[in-house]
Design a protein around this motif. Structure first.
Motif, PDB file in Angstrom:
ATOM      1  N   MET A  30     -49.288 -32.670  26.097  1.00 16.91           N
ATOM      2  CA  MET A  30     -48.183 -33.549  25.710  1.00 16.91           C
ATOM      3  C   MET A  30     -47.886 -33.440  24.215  1.00 16.91           C
ATOM      4  N   PHE A  33     -46.150 -30.265  23.533  1.00 20.71           N
ATOM      5  CA  PHE A  33     -44.763 -30.400  23.979  1.00 20.71           C
ATOM      6  C   PHE A  33     -43.923 -31.092  22.904  1.00 20.71           C
TER       7      PHE A  33
ATOM      8  N   PHE B 112     -43.795 -31.462  34.202  1.00 19.75           N
ATOM      9  CA  PHE B 112     -43.826 -32.390  33.072  1.00 19.75           C
ATOM     10  C   PHE B 112     -43.846 -33.841  33.556  1.00 19.75           C
ATOM     11  N   LEU B 116     -46.820 -36.319  32.702  1.00 20.88           N
ATOM     12  CA  LEU B 116     -46.504 -37.522  31.923  1.00 20.88           C
ATOM     13  C   LEU B 116     -46.883 -38.777  32.688  1.00 20.88           C
ATOM     14  N   GLN B 129     -41.973 -39.408  25.937  1.00 19.71           N
ATOM     15  CA  GLN B 129     -40.753 -39.328  26.733  1.00 19.71           C
ATOM     16  C   GLN B 129     -39.502 -39.400  25.859  1.00 19.71           C
ATOM     17  N   GLY B 194     -37.253 -32.442  29.406  1.00 17.15           N
ATOM     18  CA  GLY B 194     -37.502 -33.883  29.350  1.00 17.15           C
ATOM     19  C   GLY B 194     -36.443 -34.659  30.105  1.00 17.15           C
ATOM     20  N   TRP B 195     -35.208 -34.222  29.954  1.00 17.37           N
ATOM     21  CA  TRP B 195     -34.101 -34.907  30.615  1.00 17.37           C
ATOM     22  C   TRP B 195     -34.201 -34.779  32.127  1.00 17.37           C
ATOM     23  N   ILE B 198     -36.626 -37.042  34.007  1.00 13.43           N
ATOM     24  CA  ILE B 198     -36.393 -38.487  34.178  1.00 13.43           C
ATOM     25  C   ILE B 198     -36.243 -38.841  35.654  1.00 13.43           C
ATOM     26  N   ILE B 199     -35.432 -38.043  36.352  1.00  8.80           N
ATOM     27  CA  ILE B 199     -35.193 -38.352  37.761  1.00  8.80           C
ATOM     28  C   ILE B 199     -36.488 -38.233  38.563  1.00  8.80           C
ATOM     29  N   ALA B 202     -38.669 -41.204  37.893  1.00  6.76           N
ATOM     30  CA  ALA B 202     -38.210 -42.375  38.642  1.00  6.76           C
ATOM     31  C   ALA B 202     -38.645 -42.263  40.098  1.00  6.76           C
TER      32      ALA B 202
END
Lengths: 309, 322
Positions: A30, A33, B112, B116, B129, B194-195, B198-199, B202
């Protein structure tokens, strides 16, 4: 019996050790990243505050070696076209966001009325636009016929309605109980009153999200400036000016590498590398500055209705 | 006779979503109808008229003559396209970069998100994030500038390579055609991982925690839980996103290729959109018809992708778009 207990304890210890190793490795991944994401931006920032000739040697990382604000002065005071681009971009971002939000919200409103007679056919009409694309050239020709090229309005009018945004907003509006609308209508309110006074105040989160997406899109766009207003410098945008600046620089460094360019090396106190870094930071600054405050809206936008249309 | 009408009336009553068309109802909601009509006119002008422009592909379109007076040439433009080696090459490039993109961005985003999700420290998770989706909001122009800077002879990549003795001289990444596709793929990963995650995040958080508990009782370790609970749990999301992105495989190839490409790289960097741009707007003869034909090819192939992948998903009983 005792043996069994000891086995269990050993097993648990083994799991704990495995967990620890996993957490350490995961944390390292992380952090790496984050570094890969942040370093290039911070590096550009450092270059933008470095004195030009000094920067040519390279080796600047997170902090400028010879501090200077000269690059920013040049961007802001000496390059008229960049400032012109800034005003156009600010104008299109403000006007484009407001108009597009209103247009999307109103369409979402009528599509989310359960009693609307043409609900499904109008939905289909707009969903088709997400997939059937006329293509770059027919669109360009159309805009020329409509006199939208060589004009500021090409940034505003064609992008007013986006089927995707409408679907997100419609999903949100469908979640609002009908009883509110019915109660208002019993009081004699018309559809527009319901839209303005009842639905809109309840939809602020989704409005904020869509507005931010649209605003970022306006701020970042350059291709429309190049395609439709290439010969009209008064309608240039900030990103397109940045593009021109970067392009001229890479052309000149390419020439230096080939050993042909004599003019590029004779540049005065500022080498283009730092100026372009300054222009890059200048262009991304508003987004980076606002980003921490707005990010919750960005994220809700995806989870509101985006996953499943 | 009477029976059938009552039956159909019943069906109509059950189908609440479909409002009944009556003159009275029409009059009551005339405001909605008028607004809807305005949107239809707008949509026809800006989204459906360009489709009418497709007939330019079958003409030798001259702007001054317009669509009605330009000469008809039948399929000549398409014949030219498919006999043009350049066009075959740009199809290959667009397709290759689109697929590389789709595969790697999906895998990285899922990976990721899972990693995360395993982070237990709240502030750390939030910080990572927040950092991770910042690049999504930067324009491709800025991303290209950053990538360009990182890869030049004095950039960080070459600095590290030199420091660790992997290369003896700065390696000119941006002059090597073999490196272009990986660089484009990596740039997309840098910007969007990263974007996109998100989905998936969730979706992971919406998995029933009981499933993890019962898996733990059954003796599942961390990786088994990921393998047998998390991944099956986000499978519908993965399928939906793959389907949505399938139609975009050919659309994903323009900005970075246009911005980062140069003369040396053009054999691997040019995509369909760049081809259209070169022929229709930057050439000596501005051939709008050829650009239109290439655009038609792109749209038709994209739509075919969507329909086919949707059909396959339907057959296999997975989630589907429509």
């Amino acid at each position: 019996m005792a043996e069994e207990v000891e086995l269990k304890v050993r097993h648990r210890k083994k799991i704990a050790a495995e967990d620890l190793i996993f957490y350490i490795i995961n944390t390292i991944i992380m952090v790496l990243f984050a570094i890969v994401t942040l370093y290039p931006v911070l590096n550009t920032l450092a270059y933008s505050f470095n004195e030009g000739n000094d920067a040519v040697r390279g080796g600047i990382h997170l902090w400028p070696r010879a501090f200077s604000t000269r690059n920013y002065e040049e961007i802001i005071f000496e390059r008229k076209s960049i400032m012109q681009g800034l005003w156009v971009t600010v104008g299109r971002t403000l006007l484009g966001t407001v108009t597009s939000l209103a247009a999307n919200a109103l369409l979402s409103f009528i599509l989310s009325r359960k009693k609307f007679l043409f609900k499904s056919s109008l939905s289909l009409f707009w969903i088709i636009t997400m997939y059937a694309n006329g293509g770059m050239i027919p669109i360009l020709i159309l805009y020329r016929y409509l006199h939208l090229t060589s004009s500021f309005w090409v940034y505003i009018v064609p992008g007013l309605v986006s089927a995707f945004n409408v679907m997100v907003m419609r999903t949100y509006m469908q979640g609002i109980p009908d009883s509110l609308e019915e109660a208002a209508q019993l009081e004699g309110a018309g559809y527009m009153t319901v839209f303005v006074k009842i639905i809109t105040p309840l939809c602020m989160p989704v409005y904020a999200t869509i507005a931010l997406f649209v605003a970022v899109g306006h701020w970042n766009s350059w291709f429309d400036a190049m395609l439709y207003n290439r010969f009209d410098p008064q309608y240039t945008t900030l990103q397109y000016e940045l593009r021109k600046l970067l392009d001229s620089v890479s052309a000149s460094t390419g020439g230096q590498q080939a050993g042909t360019s004599a003019t590029a090396s004779s540049a005065a106190t500022i080498t283009p590398v730092t100026v372009r870094a300054a222009a890059t930071i200048f262009t991304m600054a508003p987004i980076i500055a606002l980003y921490p405050f707005l990010q919750r809206y960005f994220v809700t936008g995806l989870t509101i209705g985006g996953v499943k249309e | 006779m009477e029976n059938t009408t009552t039956a159909s009336q019943k069906v109509k009553e059950i189908d609440v979503n479909k409002p009944k068309f009556t003159v009275k109802e029409f009059k009551r909601q005339w405001v909605l109808v008028v607004i809807g009509a305005v949107y239809v006119i707008y949509g026809i002008i800006f989204y459906y008229l360009p489709l009418v422009g497709w007939i330019m592909a079958f003409q030798n379109f001259v702007y001054a003559d317009g669509i009605f007076k330009s000469k008809w040439v039948g399929f000549d433009k398409f014949r030219f396209l498919f006999s043009d080696d350049q066009f075959i090459m740009v199809i290959r490039n667009t397709f290759a970069m689109g697929v590389l993109n789709l595969v790697f961005s999906t895998v990285f985003a899922i990976g990721f998100a899972i990693l995360l999700n395993e982070v237990r420290t709240k502030w750390f998770k939030k910080t990572i994030q927040t950092i991770s989706y910042m690049p999504h909001f930067l324009s491709w122009i800025i991303v290209t500038a950053i990538v360009h800077d990182a890869l030049t002879s004095t950039g960080i990549i070459n600095e590290l390579l030199l420091k660790f003795g992997i290369v003896e001289q700065a390696y000119p990444f941006l002059m090597k055609p073999g490196w272009f596709w990986p660089i484009v793929t990596f740039s997309h990963l840098w910007k969007e991982t990263g974007w996109n995650a998100i989905i998936y995040l969730a979706a992971i958080t919406s998995i029933d925690p009981c499933l993890y508990e019962s898996a733990a009782i059954d003796g599942a370790g961390r990786f088994q839980k990921i393998r047998y609970v998390t991944i099956p749990g986000i499978r519908p999301t993965i399928m939906i996103l793959l389907l949505m992105n399938m139609g975009n495989v050919l659309n994903a190839g323009f900005e970075i290729q246009y911005l980062l490409g140069n003369g040396i790289l053009q054999d691997v960097a040019r995509t369909i959109d760049i081809y259209i741009l070169k022929w229709s707007l930057e050439g000596r003869i501005m051939d709008f018809s050829l650009g239109t034909a290439a655009g038609i090819f792109k749209t038709v192939v994209s739509m075919t992708f969507i329909v086919v992948s949707n059909y396959i998903a339907k057959k296999r009983g997975d989630e589907r778009l429509f």
